[in-house]
Design a protein around this motif. Structure first.
Motif, mmCIF file in Angstrom:
data_model
loop_
_atom_site.group_PDB
_atom_site.id
_atom_site.type_symbol
_atom_site.label_atom_id
_atom_site.label_comp_id
_atom_site.label_asym_id
_atom_site.label_seq_id
_atom_site.Cartn_x
_atom_site.Cartn_y
_atom_site.Cartn_z
ATOM 1 N N PHE A 21 0.871 -1.166 0.000
ATOM 2 C CA PHE A 21 0.000 0.000 0.000
ATOM 3 C C PHE A 21 0.913 1.222 0.000
ATOM 4 O O PHE A 21 1.846 1.314 0.800
ATOM 5 C CB PHE A 21 -0.880 0.070 1.243
ATOM 6 C CG PHE A 21 -1.976 -0.951 1.317
ATOM 7 C CD1 PHE A 21 -2.420 -1.635 0.204
ATOM 8 C CD2 PHE A 21 -2.578 -1.222 2.521
ATOM 9 C CE1 PHE A 21 -3.433 -2.566 0.283
ATOM 10 C CE2 PHE A 21 -3.599 -2.160 2.621
ATOM 11 C CZ PHE A 21 -4.017 -2.831 1.497
ATOM 12 N N ASN A 22 0.636 2.158 -0.887
ATOM 13 C CA ASN A 22 1.325 3.438 -0.908
ATOM 14 C C ASN A 22 0.269 4.506 -0.675
ATOM 15 O O ASN A 22 -0.749 4.518 -1.366
ATOM 16 C CB ASN A 22 1.999 3.691 -2.253
ATOM 17 C CG ASN A 22 3.048 2.647 -2.585
ATOM 18 O OD1 ASN A 22 3.695 2.115 -1.697
ATOM 19 N ND2 ASN A 22 3.207 2.347 -3.854
ATOM 20 N N ILE A 75 0.738 3.601 11.048
ATOM 21 C CA ILE A 75 1.342 4.725 10.341
ATOM 22 C C ILE A 75 2.148 5.635 11.261
ATOM 23 O O ILE A 75 2.750 6.588 10.816
ATOM 24 C CB ILE A 75 0.289 5.540 9.575
ATOM 25 C CG1 ILE A 75 -0.775 6.069 10.509
ATOM 26 C CG2 ILE A 75 -0.326 4.707 8.467
ATOM 27 C CD1 ILE A 75 -1.732 7.016 9.838
ATOM 28 N N ARG A 76 2.134 5.303 12.546
ATOM 29 C CA ARG A 76 2.986 6.001 13.519
ATOM 30 C C ARG A 76 3.762 4.946 14.308
ATOM 31 O O ARG A 76 3.291 3.832 14.508
ATOM 32 C CB ARG A 76 2.142 6.823 14.488
ATOM 33 C CG ARG A 76 1.386 7.956 13.844
ATOM 34 C CD ARG A 76 0.571 8.677 14.921
ATOM 35 N NE ARG A 76 -0.420 9.542 14.370
ATOM 36 C CZ ARG A 76 -0.407 10.863 14.512
ATOM 37 N NH1 ARG A 76 0.547 11.437 15.199
ATOM 38 N NH2 ARG A 76 -1.352 11.591 13.974
ATOM 39 N N SER A 104 4.975 3.926 2.265
ATOM 40 C CA SER A 104 4.806 2.692 1.508
ATOM 41 C C SER A 104 5.069 1.539 2.447
ATOM 42 O O SER A 104 6.072 1.530 3.168
ATOM 43 C CB SER A 104 5.787 2.649 0.334
ATOM 44 O OG SER A 104 5.637 1.439 -0.378
ATOM 45 N N VAL A 105 4.157 0.583 2.468
ATOM 46 C CA VAL A 105 4.303 -0.540 3.391
ATOM 47 C C VAL A 105 3.923 -1.842 2.676
ATOM 48 O O VAL A 105 2.950 -1.896 1.934
ATOM 49 C CB VAL A 105 3.445 -0.327 4.665
ATOM 50 C CG1 VAL A 105 1.978 -0.198 4.324
ATOM 51 C CG2 VAL A 105 3.668 -1.426 5.675
ATOM 52 N N SER A 147 -4.005 10.468 -1.201
ATOM 53 C CA SER A 147 -3.821 9.527 -2.302
ATOM 54 C C SER A 147 -3.578 8.133 -1.737
ATOM 55 O O SER A 147 -3.094 7.971 -0.618
ATOM 56 C CB SER A 147 -2.660 9.943 -3.207
ATOM 57 O OG SER A 147 -1.426 9.847 -2.528
ATOM 58 N N PHE A 148 -3.946 7.129 -2.530
ATOM 59 C CA PHE A 148 -3.786 5.739 -2.142
ATOM 60 C C PHE A 148 -3.487 4.934 -3.392
ATOM 61 O O PHE A 148 -4.102 5.149 -4.436
ATOM 62 C CB PHE A 148 -5.058 5.212 -1.480
ATOM 63 C CG PHE A 148 -4.978 3.757 -1.111
ATOM 64 C CD1 PHE A 148 -4.445 3.382 0.109
ATOM 65 C CD2 PHE A 148 -5.406 2.776 -1.985
ATOM 66 C CE1 PHE A 148 -4.347 2.048 0.457
ATOM 67 C CE2 PHE A 148 -5.311 1.440 -1.655
ATOM 68 C CZ PHE A 148 -4.779 1.072 -0.424
#
Length: 130
Positions: free
Chosen positions: A27-28, A63-64, A82-83, A115-116
């Motif tokens: 996922f970005n 995300i943290r 990005s993960v 954005s995704f």
């Protein structure tokens, strides 16, 4: 915004038969840190096999970090991240497959995501032995 993001996956020869190799799923996304206040993004990856079988893979993306700092690259109030959410994933049936990403949050809208993107790459199966 809430919704489905669908992608059709084909192998290198252009066929709709991707069961022969493994893929990594990323996922970005980009968020406005002033608006987006949660630490975890819940997603559901819905896979539909060629025979219509549906599988749901729940994925939580932190995300943290544990100190509350944003992961990824931040410039001003925006952070890009990005993960890799699945590694060495494969389809076990021949044919056309669909993959969609759904909002797994209790909120209908996730304000602040600007954005995704769903990124799918052929997995590197070369093992390094030292």
């Amino acid at each position: 915004k809430s919704g489905d993001y669908k992608v059709e996956i084909a192998d290198e020869a252009g066929n709709k038969t991707v069961y022969q190799f493994h893929i990594d799923i990323y996922f970005n996304f980009r968020v406005n840190c002033n608006v987006f206040r949660v630490d975890m993004l819940p997603f559901i990856i819905q896979l539909t096999d060629s025979d219509g079988t549906v599988r749901n893979l729940k994925t939580d993306v932190a995300i943290r970090d544990k100190n509350g700092n944003w992961k990824g690259n931040c410039i001003g109030t925006y952070c890009e991240y990005s993960v890799k959410v699945r590694e060495y994933f494969f389809f076990n049936k021949e044919g056309r497959h669909e993959m969609s990403v759904k909002n797994g949050s209790q909120f209908l809208e996730l304000d602040g995501i600007t954005s995704f993107a769903l990124k799918i790459v052929k997995a590197n199966m070369d093992l390094k032995i030292e």
